[in-house]
Motif scaffolding. Structure first.
Motif, PDB file in Angstrom:
ATOM      1  N   LEU A  65      10.253  -1.137   0.627  1.00  0.00           N
ATOM      2  CA  LEU A  65       9.257  -2.093   0.157  1.00  0.00           C
ATOM      3  C   LEU A  65       9.708  -2.622  -1.194  1.00  0.00           C
ATOM      4  CD1 LEU A  65       6.451  -3.488   0.330  1.00  0.00           C
ATOM      5  CD2 LEU A  65       5.520  -1.469  -0.837  1.00  0.00           C
ATOM      6  N   GLU A  66       9.866  -3.943  -1.293  1.00  0.00           N
ATOM      7  CA  GLU A  66      10.165  -4.579  -2.572  1.00  0.00           C
ATOM      8  C   GLU A  66       8.865  -5.147  -3.133  1.00  0.00           C
ATOM      9  OE1 GLU A  66      12.819  -8.147  -4.639  1.00  0.00           O
ATOM     10  OE2 GLU A  66      12.914  -7.865  -2.469  1.00  0.00           O
ATOM     11  N   ILE A  67       8.498  -4.711  -4.311  1.00  0.00           N
ATOM     12  CA  ILE A  67       7.249  -5.143  -4.945  1.00  0.00           C
ATOM     13  C   ILE A  67       7.562  -6.238  -5.956  1.00  0.00           C
ATOM     14  CG2 ILE A  67       5.297  -4.414  -6.371  1.00  0.00           C
ATOM     15  CD1 ILE A  67       5.750  -1.563  -5.248  1.00  0.00           C
ATOM     16  N   ILE A  98       5.059  -9.927   2.827  1.00  0.00           N
ATOM     17  CA  ILE A  98       3.627  -9.641   2.836  1.00  0.00           C
ATOM     18  C   ILE A  98       3.024  -9.984   1.480  1.00  0.00           C
ATOM     19  CG2 ILE A  98       3.812  -7.846   4.597  1.00  0.00           C
ATOM     20  CD1 ILE A  98       3.585  -5.771   2.345  1.00  0.00           C
ATOM     21  N   GLY A  99       1.744 -10.359   1.496  1.00  0.00           N
ATOM     22  CA  GLY A  99       1.002 -10.552   0.260  1.00  0.00           C
ATOM     23  C   GLY A  99       0.499  -9.216  -0.244  1.00  0.00           C
ATOM     24  N   LEU A 100       0.711  -8.952  -1.526  1.00  0.00           N
ATOM     25  CA  LEU A 100       0.317  -7.658  -2.087  1.00  0.00           C
ATOM     26  C   LEU A 100      -0.129  -7.806  -3.530  1.00  0.00           C
ATOM     27  CD1 LEU A 100       0.113  -4.561  -1.954  1.00  0.00           C
ATOM     28  CD2 LEU A 100       2.539  -4.455  -2.566  1.00  0.00           C
ATOM     29  N   SER A 101      -1.397  -7.518  -3.772  1.00  0.00           N
ATOM     30  CA  SER A 101      -1.911  -7.345  -5.130  1.00  0.00           C
ATOM     31  C   SER A 101      -2.004  -5.847  -5.368  1.00  0.00           C
ATOM     32  CB  SER A 101      -3.283  -8.000  -5.282  1.00  0.00           C
ATOM     33  OG  SER A 101      -3.190  -9.396  -5.087  1.00  0.00           O
ATOM     34  N   ALA A 116      -4.728  -3.975   0.516  1.00  0.00           N
ATOM     35  CA  ALA A 116      -3.605  -4.884   0.753  1.00  0.00           C
ATOM     36  C   ALA A 116      -2.288  -4.148   0.951  1.00  0.00           C
ATOM     37  CB  ALA A 116      -3.472  -5.853  -0.419  1.00  0.00           C
ATOM     38  N   TRP A 117      -2.244  -2.880   0.587  1.00  0.00           N
ATOM     39  CA  TRP A 117      -0.990  -2.143   0.689  1.00  0.00           C
ATOM     40  C   TRP A 117      -0.635  -1.862   2.144  1.00  0.00           C
ATOM     41  CZ3 TRP A 117       2.533  -0.421  -2.984  1.00  0.00           C
ATOM     42  CH2 TRP A 117       2.188  -0.696  -4.308  1.00  0.00           C
ATOM     43  N   PRO A 118       0.616  -2.053   2.519  1.00  0.00           N
ATOM     44  CA  PRO A 118       1.031  -1.710   3.886  1.00  0.00           C
ATOM     45  C   PRO A 118       0.987  -0.198   4.073  1.00  0.00           C
ATOM     46  CG  PRO A 118       2.948  -2.228   2.554  1.00  0.00           C
ATOM     47  CD  PRO A 118       1.744  -2.534   1.701  1.00  0.00           C
ATOM     48  N   ALA A 119       0.789   0.204   5.319  1.00  0.00           N
ATOM     49  CA  ALA A 119       0.626   1.629   5.594  1.00  0.00           C
ATOM     50  C   ALA A 119       1.898   2.421   5.312  1.00  0.00           C
ATOM     51  CB  ALA A 119       0.198   1.817   7.046  1.00  0.00           C
ATOM     52  N   GLY A 120       3.054   1.774   5.524  1.00  0.00           N
ATOM     53  CA  GLY A 120       4.300   2.522   5.361  1.00  0.00           C
ATOM     54  C   GLY A 120       4.494   3.454   6.546  1.00  0.00           C
ATOM     55  N   PRO A 121       5.171   4.582   6.381  1.00  0.00           N
ATOM     56  CA  PRO A 121       5.763   5.022   5.109  1.00  0.00           C
ATOM     57  C   PRO A 121       7.066   4.287   4.806  1.00  0.00           C
ATOM     58  CG  PRO A 121       6.288   6.596   6.819  1.00  0.00           C
ATOM     59  CD  PRO A 121       5.379   5.562   7.465  1.00  0.00           C
ATOM     60  N   ASP A 132       1.012   4.769  -8.260  1.00  0.00           N
ATOM     61  CA  ASP A 132       0.168   5.644  -7.449  1.00  0.00           C
ATOM     62  C   ASP A 132       0.207   5.242  -5.978  1.00  0.00           C
ATOM     63  OD1 ASP A 132      -2.065   7.615  -7.020  1.00  0.00           O
ATOM     64  OD2 ASP A 132      -3.149   5.779  -6.525  1.00  0.00           O
ATOM     65  N   GLN A 133      -0.045   3.970  -5.707  1.00  0.00           N
ATOM     66  CA  GLN A 133      -0.124   3.524  -4.317  1.00  0.00           C
ATOM     67  C   GLN A 133       1.234   3.591  -3.618  1.00  0.00           C
ATOM     68  OE1 GLN A 133      -2.793   2.819  -2.511  1.00  0.00           O
ATOM     69  NE2 GLN A 133      -4.156   3.241  -4.220  1.00  0.00           N
ATOM     70  N   ALA A 134       2.286   3.198  -4.326  1.00  0.00           N
ATOM     71  CA  ALA A 134       3.617   3.236  -3.711  1.00  0.00           C
ATOM     72  C   ALA A 134       4.063   4.670  -3.439  1.00  0.00           C
ATOM     73  CB  ALA A 134       4.624   2.523  -4.599  1.00  0.00           C
ATOM     74  N   CYS A 135       3.812   5.563  -4.381  1.00  0.00           N
ATOM     75  CA  CYS A 135       4.225   6.955  -4.185  1.00  0.00           C
ATOM     76  C   CYS A 135       3.486   7.603  -3.021  1.00  0.00           C
ATOM     77  CB  CYS A 135       4.016   7.750  -5.468  1.00  0.00           C
ATOM     78  SG  CYS A 135       5.215   7.372  -6.768  1.00  0.00           S
TER      79      CYS A 135
END
Length: 195
Positions: A30-32, A80-83, A89-94, A117-120
């Motif tokens: 995931l590139e933020i 994807i759109g991500l705030s 809005a966060w994708p489920a991943g992993p 927090d959300q990415a980890c």
């Protein structure tokens, strides 16, 4: 004409040279804050075993999508759109890898903490998170140019500014991730890699 960032064009090679030592196994990334998409379209083919998902704030997707369409790659996923503070809005991943370039100093501290927090939470065990940008060390910018940059950001928006490297390291440690590398980069930037 596609949106273009000279800084992104300048730093893509040095960023690749660091990431190739850490992003070594097949997986999903995931590139933020993918911005103009220059990093995504250039780096993704060089990590062909990694599915590359670029993301950007919804209001800025229009600057990202044209380049992704113009320069497709087999492992480049739809953007994807991500705030970062919108948990829904966060994708489920992993995800096995997360990359963000030149975002932490334009986010507020709360946004940076939320991003980490959300990415980890979506990072696989043994996953890697790489952060590129300028940082302060011991509460101080490392160069006069970074000091001026920090001051200009804070003048534009008091919530912006260079983040303290030690504070960022502590936020990752809250999620059990250690600093694996802190690499000097051109133009007084760094790459911090956590895992």
């Amino acid at each position: 004409m596609l949106p273009f960032s000279q800084a992104a064009d300048n730093n893509k090679g040095p960023i690749h040279d660091v990431l190739r030592d850490y992003f070594t196994a097949p997986g999903e990334l995931l590139e933020i804050g993918a911005g103009t998409g220059q990093h995504a379209v250039w780096l993704a083919p060089r990590f062909a075993d990694i599915g590359w998902t670029p993301s950007e704030q919804p209001d800025y997707l229009d600057a990202l999508l044209p380049r992704l369409a113009a320069e497709p790659a087999g492992n480049l996923r739809p953007a994807i759109g991500l705030s970062v503070q919108d948990n829904a809005a966060w994708p489920a991943g992993p995800f096995d890898y997360v990359l963000t370039v030149n975002t932490f100093h334009i986010m507020s501290r709360d946004q940076v903490a939320c991003c980490i927090d959300q990415a980890c939470r979506r990072l696989t065990p043994g996953g890697r998170f790489a952060v590129y940008g300028p940082f302060r060390y011991g509460g101080q910018p490392t160069t006069d140019s970074n000091r001026r940059f920090d001051e200009s950001l804070r003048a534009r928006d008091p919530a912006m500014g260079l983040r303290d490297q030690e504070w960022v390291v502590a936020r990752f440690a809250d999620h059990g991730l250690a600093l694996l590398g802190d690499h000097a980069m051109p133009a007084n930037n760094r790459v911090l890699v956590f895992g």
